[in-house]
Design a protein around this motif. Structure first.
Motif, PDB file in Angstrom:
ATOM      1  N   UNK A  49       9.289   4.998   6.467  1.00 49.91           N
ATOM      2  CA  UNK A  49       8.714   6.341   6.633  1.00 49.91           C
ATOM      3  C   UNK A  49       9.276   7.025   7.873  1.00 49.91           C
ATOM      4  N   UNK A  50       9.468   8.348   7.783  1.00 54.13           N
ATOM      5  CA  UNK A  50      10.039   9.092   8.911  1.00 54.13           C
ATOM      6  C   UNK A  50       8.934   9.875   9.624  1.00 54.13           C
ATOM      7  N   UNK A  51       8.917   9.752  10.940  1.00 50.39           N
ATOM      8  CA  UNK A  51       7.903  10.427  11.762  1.00 50.39           C
ATOM      9  C   UNK A  51       7.860  11.934  11.412  1.00 50.39           C
ATOM     10  N   UNK A  52       6.702  12.450  10.969  1.00 50.08           N
ATOM     11  CA  UNK A  52       6.644  13.847  10.519  1.00 50.08           C
ATOM     12  C   UNK A  52       6.901  14.866  11.628  1.00 50.08           C
ATOM     13  N   UNK A  53       6.832  14.436  12.898  1.00 42.75           N
ATOM     14  CA  UNK A  53       7.098  15.363  13.999  1.00 42.75           C
ATOM     15  C   UNK A  53       8.575  15.341  14.393  1.00 42.75           C
ATOM     16  N   UNK A  63       0.833  -1.212   0.000  1.00 41.65           N
ATOM     17  CA  UNK A  63       0.000   0.000   0.000  1.00 41.65           C
ATOM     18  C   UNK A  63       0.865   1.259   0.000  1.00 41.65           C
ATOM     19  N   UNK A  64       0.239   2.401  -0.394  1.00 46.42           N
ATOM     20  CA  UNK A  64       0.934   3.687  -0.350  1.00 46.42           C
ATOM     21  C   UNK A  64       0.868   4.196   1.089  1.00 46.42           C
ATOM     22  N   UNK A  65       2.004   4.561   1.656  1.00 48.07           N
ATOM     23  CA  UNK A  65       2.015   5.022   3.049  1.00 48.07           C
ATOM     24  C   UNK A  65       1.797   6.533   3.061  1.00 48.07           C
ATOM     25  N   UNK A  66       0.608   6.956   3.547  1.00 46.88           N
ATOM     26  CA  UNK A  66       0.254   8.381   3.529  1.00 46.88           C
ATOM     27  C   UNK A  66      -0.206   8.855   4.892  1.00 46.88           C
ATOM     28  N   UNK A  67       0.023  10.142   5.151  1.00 49.39           N
ATOM     29  CA  UNK A  67      -0.262  10.723   6.462  1.00 49.39           C
ATOM     30  C   UNK A  67      -1.283  11.848   6.318  1.00 49.39           C
ATOM     31  N   UNK A  68      -2.014  12.153   7.432  1.00 50.61           N
ATOM     32  CA  UNK A  68      -2.895  13.328   7.457  1.00 50.61           C
ATOM     33  C   UNK A  68      -2.056  14.612   7.493  1.00 50.61           C
ATOM     34  N   UNK A  69      -0.821  14.494   7.942  1.00 49.76           N
ATOM     35  CA  UNK A  69      -0.058  15.687   8.321  1.00 49.76           C
ATOM     36  C   UNK A  69       0.655  16.358   7.151  1.00 49.76           C
ATOM     37  N   UNK A  70       1.435  15.551   6.442  1.00 50.13           N
ATOM     38  CA  UNK A  70       2.161  16.129   5.294  1.00 50.13           C
ATOM     39  C   UNK A  70       2.704  15.002   4.425  1.00 50.13           C
ATOM     40  N   UNK A  71       3.295  15.382   3.303  1.00 49.59           N
ATOM     41  CA  UNK A  71       3.909  14.372   2.436  1.00 49.59           C
ATOM     42  C   UNK A  71       5.089  13.774   3.208  1.00 49.59           C
ATOM     43  N   UNK A 104       4.677   3.762   9.348  1.00 49.06           N
ATOM     44  CA  UNK A 104       4.066   5.082   9.126  1.00 49.06           C
ATOM     45  C   UNK A 104       2.883   5.281  10.047  1.00 49.06           C
ATOM     46  N   UNK A 105       1.859   6.030   9.577  1.00 45.35           N
ATOM     47  CA  UNK A 105       0.727   6.304  10.462  1.00 45.35           C
ATOM     48  C   UNK A 105      -0.119   5.066  10.752  1.00 45.35           C
ATOM     49  N   UNK A 106      -0.491   4.930  12.008  1.00 49.51           N
ATOM     50  CA  UNK A 106      -1.437   3.905  12.445  1.00 49.51           C
ATOM     51  C   UNK A 106      -2.683   4.687  12.813  1.00 49.51           C
ATOM     52  N   UNK A 107      -3.758   4.519  12.027  1.00 49.79           N
ATOM     53  CA  UNK A 107      -4.923   5.386  12.185  1.00 49.79           C
ATOM     54  C   UNK A 107      -5.862   4.917  13.290  1.00 49.79           C
ATOM     55  N   UNK A 108      -6.292   5.911  14.098  1.00 49.31           N
ATOM     56  CA  UNK A 108      -7.195   5.637  15.218  1.00 49.31           C
ATOM     57  C   UNK A 108      -8.402   6.570  15.130  1.00 49.31           C
ATOM     58  N   UNK A 109      -9.367   6.349  16.014  1.00 49.73           N
ATOM     59  CA  UNK A 109     -10.519   7.242  16.131  1.00 49.73           C
ATOM     60  C   UNK A 109     -10.779   7.474  17.613  1.00 49.73           C
ATOM     61  N   UNK A 110     -11.137   8.711  17.983  1.00 51.55           N
ATOM     62  CA  UNK A 110     -11.352   9.047  19.394  1.00 51.55           C
ATOM     63  C   UNK A 110     -12.649   9.821  19.602  1.00 51.55           C
ATOM     64  N   UNK A 111     -13.569   9.287  20.423  1.00 45.88           N
ATOM     65  CA  UNK A 111     -14.803  10.009  20.731  1.00 45.88           C
ATOM     66  C   UNK A 111     -14.682  10.874  21.986  1.00 45.88           C
ATOM     67  N   UNK A 112     -15.174  12.106  21.906  1.00 46.44           N
ATOM     68  CA  UNK A 112     -15.318  12.913  23.121  1.00 46.44           C
ATOM     69  C   UNK A 112     -16.830  13.017  23.357  1.00 46.44           C
ATOM     70  N   UNK A 113     -17.309  12.418  24.444  1.00 46.14           N
ATOM     71  CA  UNK A 113     -18.746  12.442  24.750  1.00 46.14           C
ATOM     72  C   UNK A 113     -18.929  13.240  26.039  1.00 46.14           C
ATOM     73  N   UNK A 114     -19.692  14.330  25.948  1.00 48.23           N
ATOM     74  CA  UNK A 114     -19.862  15.203  27.116  1.00 48.23           C
ATOM     75  C   UNK A 114     -21.337  15.357  27.488  1.00 48.23           C
TER      76      UNK A 114
END
Ligand code: RP5
Length: 249
Positions: A83-87, A66-74, A102-112
């Motif tokens: 892949x090199x950590x973009x931070x 697969x193509x390794x792509x990030x939300x942050x930048x190329x 590379x990126x390991x994608x997660x999801x986070x809910x904030x329930x208030x």
């Protein structure tokens, strides 16, 4: 957003190479940089057992199709094509406990919700099994899963709360300062927020399951915020801003 990934780690990780704040960015030369390489056996065995159908990539990066792509930048890639950590540097290479290069994608809910008696905002938090820290009830995206579905599924799996995020606006998509991150594998997440009516919130039957050993509605105060896992404090602050700007309380 890149402090814990340099200074903290799970017990099984080797000691991180010390990176001072001036040498975090890759474009600052650091000739002595020599981070240990670590990929957990859990990750290696996962790939051997399930190959492309599992949650882990092959150890040999050249076999990743697969193509390794990030939300942050190329992304940039090192001499081994990793892949090199973009931070920036983390003091550790390999994948640690993370399955993907590379990126390991997660999801986070904030329930208030707002407690009508105390007039205080409360939120659902779980206590993580791995480090005993309070955290958002988030988790990893399954293959092909839309992030808002991950958020609903993980919330249900970890806290028992069945909440629809269909109408929710995404608060954040990007890097998570997670203690498992390495130079070549890190977590990026999608965060969404849902503010519940107090009465409706009382119908939710909270039950800690999966990666959680406890689940609670807790008052959102400095003590909670300052002790939350990874970057979760920053995500909750975004939700609080939204509550304020939309006059939800
Ligand atoms: C954090 O780890 C994310 O923000 C998310 O909450 C969580 C995902 O990892 P697991 O809970 O699946 O271990 O970085």
């Amino acid at each position: 957003m890149h402090i814990k990934a340099i200074s903290e780690k799970p017990n099984e990780y080797p000691k991180r190479f010390e990176v001072d704040s001036e040498h975090v960015e890759w474009n600052v030369l650091c000739k002595i940089y020599n981070p240990p390489y670590y990929t957990s056996n859990i990750v290696l065995k996962e790939y051997e057992a399930h190959k492309e159908k599992g949650w882990a990539d092959p150890e040999d990066i050249t076999q990743v199709a697969r193509k390794i792509e990030s939300f942050i930048k190329k992304l940039e890639f090192d001499a081994f094509n990793r892949p090199m950590n973009p931070m920036g540097r983390t003091g550790l290479c390999g994948r640690g406990l993370l399955g993907k290069w590379g990126p390991n994608f997660a999801g986070d809910p904030v329930v208030t919700r707002l407690d009508p008696l105390t007039k205080k905002i409360e939120m659902i938090v779980i206590k993580r099994k791995d480090c005993l820290q309070w955290a958002l009830p988030g988790g990893m995206v399954d293959a092909g899963e839309p992030p808002l579905k991950t958020i609903e599924r993980e919330l249900e799996e970890e806290s028992g709360a069945d909440v629809s995020f269909d109408e929710s606006q995404i608060l954040y998509q990007g890097y998570v300062d997670d203690r498992r991150n390495t130079d070549n594998a890190w977590i990026e997440t999608t965060v969404a927020h849902c503010h519940l009516n107090y009465e409706k919130s009382q119908d939710l039957k909270l039950k800690a399951e999966d990666d959680a050993i406890d689940v609670q509605w807790q008052v959102v105060d400095d003590t909670l915020l300052n002790n939350l896992y990874a970057s979760h404090k920053a995500f909750v602050l975004l939700a609080l801003e939204k509550i304020k700007s939309e006059n939800l309380v």
